[in-house]
Scaffold this active site. Structure first.
Site, PDB file in Angstrom:
ATOM      1  N   THR A  89      -3.966   5.069  -4.436  1.00 16.21           N
ATOM      2  CA  THR A  89      -4.696   5.752  -5.504  1.00 16.21           C
ATOM      3  C   THR A  89      -5.150   4.818  -6.626  1.00 16.21           C
ATOM      4  O   THR A  89      -5.655   5.294  -7.642  1.00 16.21           O
ATOM      5  CB  THR A  89      -3.833   6.871  -6.121  1.00 16.21           C
ATOM      6  OG1 THR A  89      -2.638   6.300  -6.659  1.00 16.21           O
ATOM      7  CG2 THR A  89      -3.479   7.918  -5.084  1.00 16.21           C
ATOM      8  N   SER A  90      -4.993   3.531  -6.471  1.00 19.59           N
ATOM      9  CA  SER A  90      -5.396   2.602  -7.537  1.00 19.59           C
ATOM     10  C   SER A  90      -6.879   2.771  -7.873  1.00 19.59           C
ATOM     11  O   SER A  90      -7.724   2.909  -6.989  1.00 19.59           O
ATOM     12  CB  SER A  90      -5.158   1.155  -7.109  1.00 19.59           C
ATOM     13  OG  SER A  90      -5.702   0.251  -8.066  1.00 19.59           O
ATOM     14  N   TYR A 141      -8.379   8.645 -23.292  1.00 17.29           N
ATOM     15  CA  TYR A 141      -8.793   8.708 -21.891  1.00 17.29           C
ATOM     16  C   TYR A 141     -10.240   9.202 -21.853  1.00 17.29           C
ATOM     17  O   TYR A 141     -10.524  10.343 -22.222  1.00 17.29           O
ATOM     18  CB  TYR A 141      -7.882   9.659 -21.118  1.00 17.29           C
ATOM     19  CG  TYR A 141      -8.021   9.588 -19.618  1.00 17.29           C
ATOM     20  CD1 TYR A 141      -7.118   8.855 -18.856  1.00 17.29           C
ATOM     21  CD2 TYR A 141      -9.036  10.264 -18.955  1.00 17.29           C
ATOM     22  CE1 TYR A 141      -7.233   8.796 -17.471  1.00 17.29           C
ATOM     23  CE2 TYR A 141      -9.162  10.214 -17.576  1.00 17.29           C
ATOM     24  CZ  TYR A 141      -8.259   9.480 -16.844  1.00 17.29           C
ATOM     25  OH  TYR A 141      -8.368   9.414 -15.481  1.00 17.29           O
ATOM     26  N   PHE A 169       0.852  -1.190   0.000  1.00 18.39           N
ATOM     27  CA  PHE A 169       0.000   0.000   0.000  1.00 18.39           C
ATOM     28  C   PHE A 169       0.883   1.234   0.000  1.00 18.39           C
ATOM     29  O   PHE A 169       1.636   1.471   0.930  1.00 18.39           O
ATOM     30  CB  PHE A 169      -0.906  -0.005   1.236  1.00 18.39           C
ATOM     31  CG  PHE A 169      -2.063   0.958   1.160  1.00 18.39           C
ATOM     32  CD1 PHE A 169      -3.320   0.529   0.781  1.00 18.39           C
ATOM     33  CD2 PHE A 169      -1.893   2.298   1.473  1.00 18.39           C
ATOM     34  CE1 PHE A 169      -4.396   1.414   0.708  1.00 18.39           C
ATOM     35  CE2 PHE A 169      -2.948   3.195   1.402  1.00 18.39           C
ATOM     36  CZ  PHE A 169      -4.204   2.741   1.020  1.00 18.39           C
ATOM     37  N   GLU A 173       2.870  -4.979 -10.112  1.00 18.40           N
ATOM     38  CA  GLU A 173       1.739  -4.648  -9.238  1.00 18.40           C
ATOM     39  C   GLU A 173       1.782  -5.355  -7.880  1.00 18.40           C
ATOM     40  O   GLU A 173       0.756  -5.726  -7.320  1.00 18.40           O
ATOM     41  CB  GLU A 173       0.416  -4.954  -9.957  1.00 18.40           C
ATOM     42  CG  GLU A 173       0.246  -4.166 -11.243  1.00 18.40           C
ATOM     43  CD  GLU A 173      -1.105  -4.349 -11.901  1.00 18.40           C
ATOM     44  OE1 GLU A 173      -2.100  -4.563 -11.182  1.00 18.40           O
ATOM     45  OE2 GLU A 173      -1.165  -4.275 -13.141  1.00 18.40           O
ATOM     46  N   LEU A 226       4.960  -9.972  -7.556  1.00 22.24           N
ATOM     47  CA  LEU A 226       6.241 -10.701  -7.584  1.00 22.24           C
ATOM     48  C   LEU A 226       7.162 -10.273  -6.461  1.00 22.24           C
ATOM     49  O   LEU A 226       8.099 -10.994  -6.124  1.00 22.24           O
ATOM     50  CB  LEU A 226       6.947 -10.484  -8.928  1.00 22.24           C
ATOM     51  CG  LEU A 226       6.183 -10.872 -10.182  1.00 22.24           C
ATOM     52  CD1 LEU A 226       7.044 -10.635 -11.421  1.00 22.24           C
ATOM     53  CD2 LEU A 226       5.740 -12.325 -10.123  1.00 22.24           C
ATOM     54  N   GLY A 227       6.926  -9.105  -5.899  1.00 21.22           N
ATOM     55  CA  GLY A 227       7.756  -8.593  -4.826  1.00 21.22           C
ATOM     56  C   GLY A 227       7.261  -7.220  -4.415  1.00 21.22           C
ATOM     57  O   GLY A 227       6.504  -6.575  -5.149  1.00 21.22           O
TER      58      GLY A 227
END
Length: 547
Positions: free
Chosen positions: A137-138, A455, A133, A265, A268-269
């Site tokens: 803002t995702s 967009y 985290f 994202e 993976l780490g």
């Protein structure tokens, strides 16, 4: 709890009421005429939410506290609610309609990269899911606190990783810890005479680790590049051990694993440090506005700029509807006079073009000559400066629209120039078919030699009976329109998260998904990192759990 942490908690959960200016009466009247009657609503008070007790096992809690200190393992309701989801329209709706909400069992706030690795080790040993985290803002479910079949899930808040580690002025490199926000990175680099040049709309809250994890694109990416172009190295904490990438400006030492880590994202780490390319601060910046004659003509002109090396650092062109909304919401005599002036110039379907130059005087002169020759109407500095001043107002304006009862959301994609028209028409048709009387606006904000982004912003009267289903159906229709026949990418810069995961296989193929799954097994054999994101298997045996 320290003052910084308490501020983050409030801003992560509560809309920034002091900054959400209500729409003026004339704008509300215009909007109501355009999209229909509205049903105002306000966010629910925090006590209205039922927060389940923390499921973090006692032994895991004690082990985490030993790593970061007991003050930084937070399991109160407010702390957990503060990291429950991101900032999508559906996330904000959940804060207005108490119901099912994925809440982490605890918030863990490590103090440095080594502590992050030790936290990951503890969670791996206790089979606890970890959701990194940053700024929260995702808008695609990227920080949803999904357990992935684990007994508990923690939000790993990186805000204490707030250091500028080093600046290499000779190589023009800077190393930042992952929790540094955009404004803070800019402030610290400016003290050394440099800028990052990465300014997405999430700039005020998002972090450099989040930029890297999602392959973010900024408003000035035409000049400075996307964030993955800036990343020269990354440091990650993984269940398989520490992972560092990036020792040279370019390499032929096998596949580019740095590119695999950037955009992963958090699956993976956990990115803990980012080495970025920086540029000298520009001596001057010049923002200006033009009006172009119709959308197709506008697209052709920004393509000419891009393919002739004349794109400004900020190159943004709005379609007819977005331009009309901008003028209608502004209102006043000046706007009326502008409309008359444009009509007199033969511009009946105006499209607003904003160009922002950070230096580059010769290119600016050539670009202006090209635009003038194509019939563009110069509006001078005022529109460019107005856009620059208000470019971060969108999220706060969304709060005001939500209060009015507006369904307001964005989605984005990109494709090659030859397919821009087809993609634009298909997405608009899908949204209009799925919503009642929607206002669908679009702009191009990122241009390349071979193509551009689209967009979209959507406004519709919110359905008071099924507000979630209303947008879910619209987003599904738009996503299918994007994916069908490979018209465009499912995400140009918002990432995949949960929302776009169903459409990723169509874009990268079964082999691509298998490659990602293999990387996941290598770096995260128990599947504890950010379950449910990127459409990767949640469980140790590779089978997806029901969600």
């Amino acid at each position: 709890m320290n003052e910084i942490l308490d501020h983050r908690l409030r801003s992560a959960w509560t809309p920034e009421a002091g900054n959400a200016a209500p729409l003026p009466p004339h704008a509300v009247s215009w909007l109501t005429r355009r999209i229909g009657p509205l049903s105002p609503s306000v966010p629910a008070a925090e006590p209205a939410f039922t927060v389940p007790p923390s499921g973090l096992p006692t032994a895991a809690h004690a082990a985490l506290a030993e790593v970061v200190g007991s003050d930084h393992v937070l399991d109160g309701e407010s702390e957990r609610l503060g990291r429950a989801g991101g900032l999508s329209y559906l996330d904000l709706l959940r804060r207005r309609h108490p119901g099912d909400l994925a809440v982490p069992d605890a918030v863990v706030v490590p103090g440095d990269p080594d502590e992050v690795q030790r936290v990951v080790d503890v969670c791996s040993a206790h089979d606890i899911a970890v959701v990194p985290f940053g700024g929260g803002t995702s808008v695609v479910g990227g920080v949803a606190a999904l357990r992935g079949g684990k007994p508990a899930v923690i939000a790993l808040d990186l805000e204490r990783l707030d250091r500028l580690v080093s600046v290499d002025a000779t190589s023009r490199l800077a190393v930042f810890q992952a929790g540094v926000t955009g404004p803070e990175a800019q402030r610290r680099l400016a003290a050394h005479g440099f800028t990052l040049g990465h300014v997405p709309q999430s700039f005020e809250r998002a972090t450099l680790g989040g930029f890297a994890a999602t392959r973010s694109a900024g408003q000035a990416s035409a000049g400075y590049g996307r964030f993955e172009d800036m990343v020269q190295g990354v440091r990650l904490a993984t269940p398989a051990g520490p992972w560092r990438l990036g020792v040279a400006p370019a390499s032929a030492a096998g596949p580019d694993l740095r590119a695999l880590a950037v955009g992963s994202e958090g699956t993976l780490g956990v990115i803990t440090e980012v080495t970025v390319r920086v540029r000298p601060l520009p001596e001057r910046e010049h923002y200006e506005g033009f009006v172009l004659k119709g959308w197709r003509h506008a697209v052709a002109l920004v393509r000419m700029l891009a393919q002739n090396g004349l794109s400004a650092d900020v190159t943004r062109v709005s379609d007819v509807d977005e331009t009309a909304v901008s003028l209608a919401l502004k209102g006043g005599l000046a706007t009326k006079a502008l409309r008359g002036y444009l009509t007199a110039r033969g511009v009946h379907e105006p499209c607003l073009l904003i160009l922002g130059w950070h230096g580059h005087a010769p290119q600016r002169a050539r670009a202006r000559k090209l635009l003038k020759g194509a019939g563009a109407v110069s509006l001078g500095k005022a529109p460019g400066q107005a856009w620059r001043k208000g470019r971060f107002a969108g999220p706060r304006q969304r709060d005001a629209l939500l209060d009015l009862g507006v369904c307001v959301e964005t989605l984005e994609t990109a494709t090659h120039w030859s397919r821009i028209g087809e993609l634009y028409d298909s997405v608009r048709a899908a949204l209009r078919g799925a919503l009642d009387r929607p206002l669908v606006m679009c702009h191009i904000s990122h241009t390349y030699e071979t193509g551009a982004s689209l967009y979209f912003t959507v406004l519709a009267a919110r359905d008071p009976h099924d507000p979630f289903g209303q947008w879910e159906r619209a987003k599904r229709a738009a996503s299918e329109a994007i994916s069908e026949g490979g018209r465009g990418t499912i995400s140009h810069h918002h990432a995949v998260g949960v929302d776009h995961a169903p459409y990723l296989p169509a874009e990268i193929g079964d082999v691509g998904m298998a490659v990602l799954a293999a990387a996941k097994r290598a770096a995260d054999p128990k599947g504890i990192l950010n379950p449910g994101k990127l459409g990767l298997p949640d469980t140790e045996d590779g089978a997806d759990e029901p969600r």
